[in-house]
Design a protein around this motif. Structure first.
Motif, PDB file in Angstrom:
ATOM      1  N   ASN A 291       0.815  -1.218   0.000  1.00  0.00           N
ATOM      2  CA  ASN A 291       0.000   0.000   0.000  1.00  0.00           C
ATOM      3  C   ASN A 291       0.849   1.269   0.000  1.00  0.00           C
ATOM      4  O   ASN A 291       0.589   2.216   0.740  1.00  0.00           O
ATOM      5  N   THR A 292       1.878   1.282  -0.806  1.00  0.00           N
ATOM      6  CA  THR A 292       2.700   2.477  -0.957  1.00  0.00           C
ATOM      7  C   THR A 292       2.138   3.329  -2.082  1.00  0.00           C
ATOM      8  O   THR A 292       1.940   2.845  -3.196  1.00  0.00           O
ATOM      9  N   THR A 293       1.864   4.592  -1.788  1.00  0.00           N
ATOM     10  CA  THR A 293       1.256   5.489  -2.769  1.00  0.00           C
ATOM     11  C   THR A 293       2.105   6.740  -2.911  1.00  0.00           C
ATOM     12  O   THR A 293       2.486   7.356  -1.912  1.00  0.00           O
ATOM     13  N   LEU A 294       2.396   7.099  -4.136  1.00  0.00           N
ATOM     14  CA  LEU A 294       3.148   8.314  -4.431  1.00  0.00           C
ATOM     15  C   LEU A 294       2.239   9.269  -5.189  1.00  0.00           C
ATOM     16  O   LEU A 294       1.725   8.939  -6.256  1.00  0.00           O
ATOM     17  N   ILE A 295       2.008  10.450  -4.619  1.00  0.00           N
ATOM     18  CA  ILE A 295       1.169  11.473  -5.245  1.00  0.00           C
ATOM     19  C   ILE A 295       2.061  12.646  -5.615  1.00  0.00           C
ATOM     20  O   ILE A 295       2.793  13.166  -4.772  1.00  0.00           O
TER      21      ILE A 295
ATOM     22  N   VAL B 105       9.737   8.965  -8.546  1.00  0.00           N
ATOM     23  CA  VAL B 105       9.513   7.517  -8.567  1.00  0.00           C
ATOM     24  C   VAL B 105      10.842   6.775  -8.484  1.00  0.00           C
ATOM     25  O   VAL B 105      10.981   5.778  -7.766  1.00  0.00           O
ATOM     26  N   LYS B 106      11.834   7.264  -9.199  1.00  0.00           N
ATOM     27  CA  LYS B 106      13.160   6.634  -9.173  1.00  0.00           C
ATOM     28  C   LYS B 106      13.763   6.702  -7.781  1.00  0.00           C
ATOM     29  O   LYS B 106      14.342   5.724  -7.285  1.00  0.00           O
ATOM     30  N   GLU B 107      13.632   7.851  -7.124  1.00  0.00           N
ATOM     31  CA  GLU B 107      14.171   7.998  -5.773  1.00  0.00           C
ATOM     32  C   GLU B 107      13.452   7.078  -4.792  1.00  0.00           C
ATOM     33  O   GLU B 107      14.076   6.531  -3.872  1.00  0.00           O
ATOM     34  N   LEU B 108      12.136   6.895  -4.976  1.00  0.00           N
ATOM     35  CA  LEU B 108      11.399   5.975  -4.116  1.00  0.00           C
ATOM     36  C   LEU B 108      11.895   4.548  -4.294  1.00  0.00           C
ATOM     37  O   LEU B 108      12.081   3.814  -3.310  1.00  0.00           O
ATOM     38  N   ALA B 109      12.121   4.142  -5.543  1.00  0.00           N
ATOM     39  CA  ALA B 109      12.610   2.785  -5.806  1.00  0.00           C
ATOM     40  C   ALA B 109      13.995   2.578  -5.195  1.00  0.00           C
ATOM     41  O   ALA B 109      14.281   1.516  -4.620  1.00  0.00           O
TER      42      ALA B 109
ATOM     43  N   HIS C  50      17.464   0.327  -0.762  1.00  0.00           N
ATOM     44  CA  HIS C  50      18.438   0.535   0.310  1.00  0.00           C
ATOM     45  C   HIS C  50      17.896   0.134   1.674  1.00  0.00           C
ATOM     46  O   HIS C  50      18.675  -0.083   2.614  1.00  0.00           O
ATOM     47  N   ASN C  51      16.573   0.065   1.809  1.00  0.00           N
ATOM     48  CA  ASN C  51      15.957  -0.299   3.085  1.00  0.00           C
ATOM     49  C   ASN C  51      15.348  -1.701   3.048  1.00  0.00           C
ATOM     50  O   ASN C  51      14.432  -2.008   3.817  1.00  0.00           O
ATOM     51  N   ASN C  52      15.866  -2.530   2.150  1.00  0.00           N
ATOM     52  CA  ASN C  52      15.446  -3.931   2.057  1.00  0.00           C
ATOM     53  C   ASN C  52      13.953  -4.085   1.785  1.00  0.00           C
ATOM     54  O   ASN C  52      13.300  -4.995   2.296  1.00  0.00           O
ATOM     55  N   LEU C  53      13.419  -3.174   0.999  1.00  0.00           N
ATOM     56  CA  LEU C  53      12.030  -3.262   0.569  1.00  0.00           C
ATOM     57  C   LEU C  53      11.997  -3.446  -0.939  1.00  0.00           C
ATOM     58  O   LEU C  53      12.792  -2.847  -1.668  1.00  0.00           O
ATOM     59  N   GLU C  54      11.088  -4.260  -1.394  1.00  0.00           N
ATOM     60  CA  GLU C  54      10.988  -4.538  -2.823  1.00  0.00           C
ATOM     61  C   GLU C  54       9.622  -4.121  -3.342  1.00  0.00           C
ATOM     62  O   GLU C  54       8.590  -4.539  -2.813  1.00  0.00           O
ATOM     63  N   LEU C  55       9.618  -3.282  -4.361  1.00  0.00           N
ATOM     64  CA  LEU C  55       8.372  -2.854  -4.985  1.00  0.00           C
ATOM     65  C   LEU C  55       7.902  -3.921  -5.969  1.00  0.00           C
ATOM     66  O   LEU C  55       8.653  -4.338  -6.851  1.00  0.00           O
ATOM     67  N   ASN C  56       6.666  -4.347  -5.800  1.00  0.00           N
ATOM     68  CA  ASN C  56       6.088  -5.342  -6.706  1.00  0.00           C
ATOM     69  C   ASN C  56       5.528  -4.605  -7.916  1.00  0.00           C
ATOM     70  O   ASN C  56       4.394  -4.121  -7.905  1.00  0.00           O
TER      71      ASN C  56
ATOM     72  N   ILE D 280       9.548   1.290 -13.660  1.00  0.00           N
ATOM     73  CA  ILE D 280      10.189   1.103 -12.365  1.00  0.00           C
ATOM     74  C   ILE D 280      11.053  -0.144 -12.455  1.00  0.00           C
ATOM     75  O   ILE D 280      10.548  -1.242 -12.726  1.00  0.00           O
ATOM     76  N   LEU D 281      12.348   0.031 -12.263  1.00  0.00           N
ATOM     77  CA  LEU D 281      13.285  -1.095 -12.312  1.00  0.00           C
ATOM     78  C   LEU D 281      13.135  -1.867 -13.621  1.00  0.00           C
ATOM     79  O   LEU D 281      13.029  -3.103 -13.633  1.00  0.00           O
ATOM     80  N   ASP D 282      13.094  -1.132 -14.722  1.00  0.00           N
ATOM     81  CA  ASP D 282      13.007  -1.702 -16.075  1.00  0.00           C
ATOM     82  C   ASP D 282      11.690  -2.421 -16.341  1.00  0.00           C
ATOM     83  O   ASP D 282      11.582  -3.191 -17.301  1.00  0.00           O
ATOM     84  N   SER D 283      10.683  -2.190 -15.499  1.00  0.00           N
ATOM     85  CA  SER D 283       9.357  -2.774 -15.718  1.00  0.00           C
ATOM     86  C   SER D 283       8.363  -1.649 -15.977  1.00  0.00           C
ATOM     87  O   SER D 283       8.330  -0.662 -15.234  1.00  0.00           O
ATOM     88  N   THR D 284       7.560  -1.804 -17.016  1.00  0.00           N
ATOM     89  CA  THR D 284       6.583  -0.780 -17.367  1.00  0.00           C
ATOM     90  C   THR D 284       5.368  -0.873 -16.454  1.00  0.00           C
ATOM     91  O   THR D 284       4.819  -1.958 -16.235  1.00  0.00           O
ATOM     92  N   VAL D 285       4.958   0.259 -15.924  1.00  0.00           N
ATOM     93  CA  VAL D 285       3.812   0.324 -15.020  1.00  0.00           C
ATOM     94  C   VAL D 285       2.536   0.514 -15.835  1.00  0.00           C
ATOM     95  O   VAL D 285       2.484   1.340 -16.752  1.00  0.00           O
ATOM     96  N   VAL D 286       1.509  -0.243 -15.492  1.00  0.00           N
ATOM     97  CA  VAL D 286       0.236  -0.174 -16.204  1.00  0.00           C
ATOM     98  C   VAL D 286      -0.504   1.105 -15.812  1.00  0.00           C
ATOM     99  O   VAL D 286      -0.592   1.453 -14.628  1.00  0.00           O
ATOM    100  N   THR D 287      -1.042   1.806 -16.801  1.00  0.00           N
ATOM    101  CA  THR D 287      -1.855   2.999 -16.560  1.00  0.00           C
ATOM    102  C   THR D 287      -3.326   2.600 -16.488  1.00  0.00           C
ATOM    103  O   THR D 287      -3.825   1.906 -17.373  1.00  0.00           O
TER     104      THR D 287
END
Length: 241
Positions: free
Chosen positions: A13-17, A30-34, A39-45, A68-75
């Motif tokens: 439930n991570t949301t970036l506005i 978005v890049k900085e969030l990834a 760096h904090n051992n969290l992985e974005l699905n 994000i991480l070479d994966s295209t995000v669905v709009t």
């Protein structure tokens, strides 16, 4: 056997506005969030990550797909956030459809069954309040003020049907909405750390609150403040216009 000393966790439930101006600043966030997650051992699905753009300009920007991480995000045009289905056009018909068809109507069936078992009226009212009214009022302070009248009537029909089954009057949605928004507004005025606290601006006399300045009907009808509940319900003097 190699054991990773840094276990990975998923960030749920991570949301970036972000306010998109040129498109590049948004992608940098978005890049900085990834990077921060890595760096904090969290992985974005990224397979469960979506992007929704709200743009009411006459000539919206043509943005390339987000990666994000070479994966295209669905709009997407809608997505569910904290119990509310938010649409790209900021209308609430999709959210209300989910309430009426998926939750409320199905739960009316159980209310009818309990009535057949000759449960007392008081127990039926308690069941309605806990199982049906709670669904109708979920995040109601967010969407009720901006919902279309036709959608409000659809929800109110659920209440009328429950009244017929139980055999006694029940609180109308508008009354529930006003009560809940009033309570929410009181909490905001007493909490200086709340993000919406600054929206309650006292007049120079310090005896009443100013009416919020809005340029669109959408902003005026949104709540909590600025919103529909009258300020006299906050136990304060009338609004200074």
């Amino acid at each position: 056997m190699n054991i990773n000393p840094h276990p990975m966790k998923f960030a749920d439930n991570t949301t970036l506005i972000s306010l998109i101006q040129d498109g590049e600043e948004y992608r940098q966030e978005v890049k900085e969030l990834a990077v921060w997650c890595r760096h904090n051992n969290l992985e974005l699905n990224t397979l469960r990550t979506v992007e929704m753009i709200v743009d009411f300009r006459r000539n919206p920007l043509a943005l390339s797909p987000l990666s994000i991480l070479d994966s295209t995000v669905v709009t997407v045009e809608t997505f569910k956030f904290l119990g509310s289905v938010i649409s790209q056009d900021l209308k609430w018909d999709t959210h209300i459809n989910s309430i009426v068809k998926t939750n409320a109507q199905q739960r009316l069936y159980f209310l009818r069954q309990l009535r057949k078992f000759n449960l007392s009226q008081e127990l039926l009212k308690q069941f309605y309040s806990a199982v049906i009214e709670s669904v109708l009022c979920t995040t109601i302070t967010v969407w009720f003020g901006s919902a279309a009248k036709s959608d409000i009537r659809r929800l109110q029909r659920i209440v009328w049907t429950a009244e017929t089954i139980i055999g006694c009057p029940l609180p109308v949605l508008k009354e529930l909405y006003s009560s809940l928004v009033s309570k929410r507004a009181q909490k905001i005025t007493l909490d200086p750390s709340h993000p919406s606290h600054h929206l309650f601006e006292l007049s120079p006399s310090g005896q009443c609150y100013r009416a919020p300045n809005t340029r669109t009907i959408r902003h005026k009808n949104s709540s909590p403040p600025p919103g529909n509940p009258p300020y006299e319900q906050l136990n304060v003097p009338p609004i200074v216009q």
